[in-house]
Design a protein around this motif. Structure first.
Motif, PDB file in Angstrom:
ATOM      1  N   ASP A  18     -46.754  13.667 -70.894  1.00 28.92           N
ATOM      2  CA  ASP A  18     -45.916  12.688 -71.600  1.00 28.92           C
ATOM      3  C   ASP A  18     -44.758  13.365 -72.333  1.00 28.92           C
ATOM      4  O   ASP A  18     -43.630  12.866 -72.331  1.00 28.92           O
ATOM      5  N   LEU A  19     -45.051  14.508 -72.949  1.00 31.07           N
ATOM      6  CA  LEU A  19     -43.971  15.242 -73.628  1.00 31.07           C
ATOM      7  C   LEU A  19     -42.930  15.713 -72.613  1.00 31.07           C
ATOM      8  O   LEU A  19     -41.726  15.600 -72.851  1.00 31.07           O
ATOM      9  N   ASP A  21     -42.155  14.329 -69.826  1.00 32.47           N
ATOM     10  CA  ASP A  21     -41.346  13.173 -69.437  1.00 32.47           C
ATOM     11  C   ASP A  21     -40.302  12.832 -70.501  1.00 32.47           C
ATOM     12  O   ASP A  21     -39.157  12.506 -70.173  1.00 32.47           O
ATOM     13  N   LYS A  22     -40.705  12.910 -71.759  1.00 27.85           N
ATOM     14  CA  LYS A  22     -39.792  12.549 -72.859  1.00 27.85           C
ATOM     15  C   LYS A  22     -38.590  13.480 -72.934  1.00 27.85           C
ATOM     16  O   LYS A  22     -37.495  13.050 -73.289  1.00 27.85           O
ATOM     17  N   PHE A  51     -37.353  15.763 -80.817  1.00 30.40           N
ATOM     18  CA  PHE A  51     -38.505  14.921 -80.516  1.00 30.40           C
ATOM     19  C   PHE A  51     -39.517  14.941 -81.665  1.00 30.40           C
ATOM     20  O   PHE A  51     -40.005  13.897 -82.087  1.00 30.40           O
TER      21      PHE A  51
END
Length: 68
Positions: A18-19, A21-22, A51
């Motif tokens: 997920d990180l 992707d962010k 982030f």
């Protein structure tokens, strides 16, 4: 260079994937940074700082061997 990326990621309850992707990198890049096998570019370090809403210095720290 050492980092506390894994700790910050755990505190944020976000997976490596997920990180990744962010901030638009691969999960393998996140893993490589967490294990100290990859030193991020300035742009990537700044993306991570943004982030996590932390100064870059709170995420990445120079080690004694880095400053010689």
């Amino acid at each position: 260079m050492k980092n506390n990326l894994k700790v910050l990621r755990a505190m944020a309850s976000i997976s490596q994937g997920d990180l990744a992707d962010k901030i638009q990198v691969s999960r393998q890049t996140i893993n490589a940074m967490e294990t100290g096998k990859y030193v991020p570019s300035t742009v990537l370090a700044l993306k991570l700082a943004r982030f996590f809403e932390k100064p870059v210095e709170e995420i990445f720290q120079l080690e004694d061997d880095d400053v010689k």
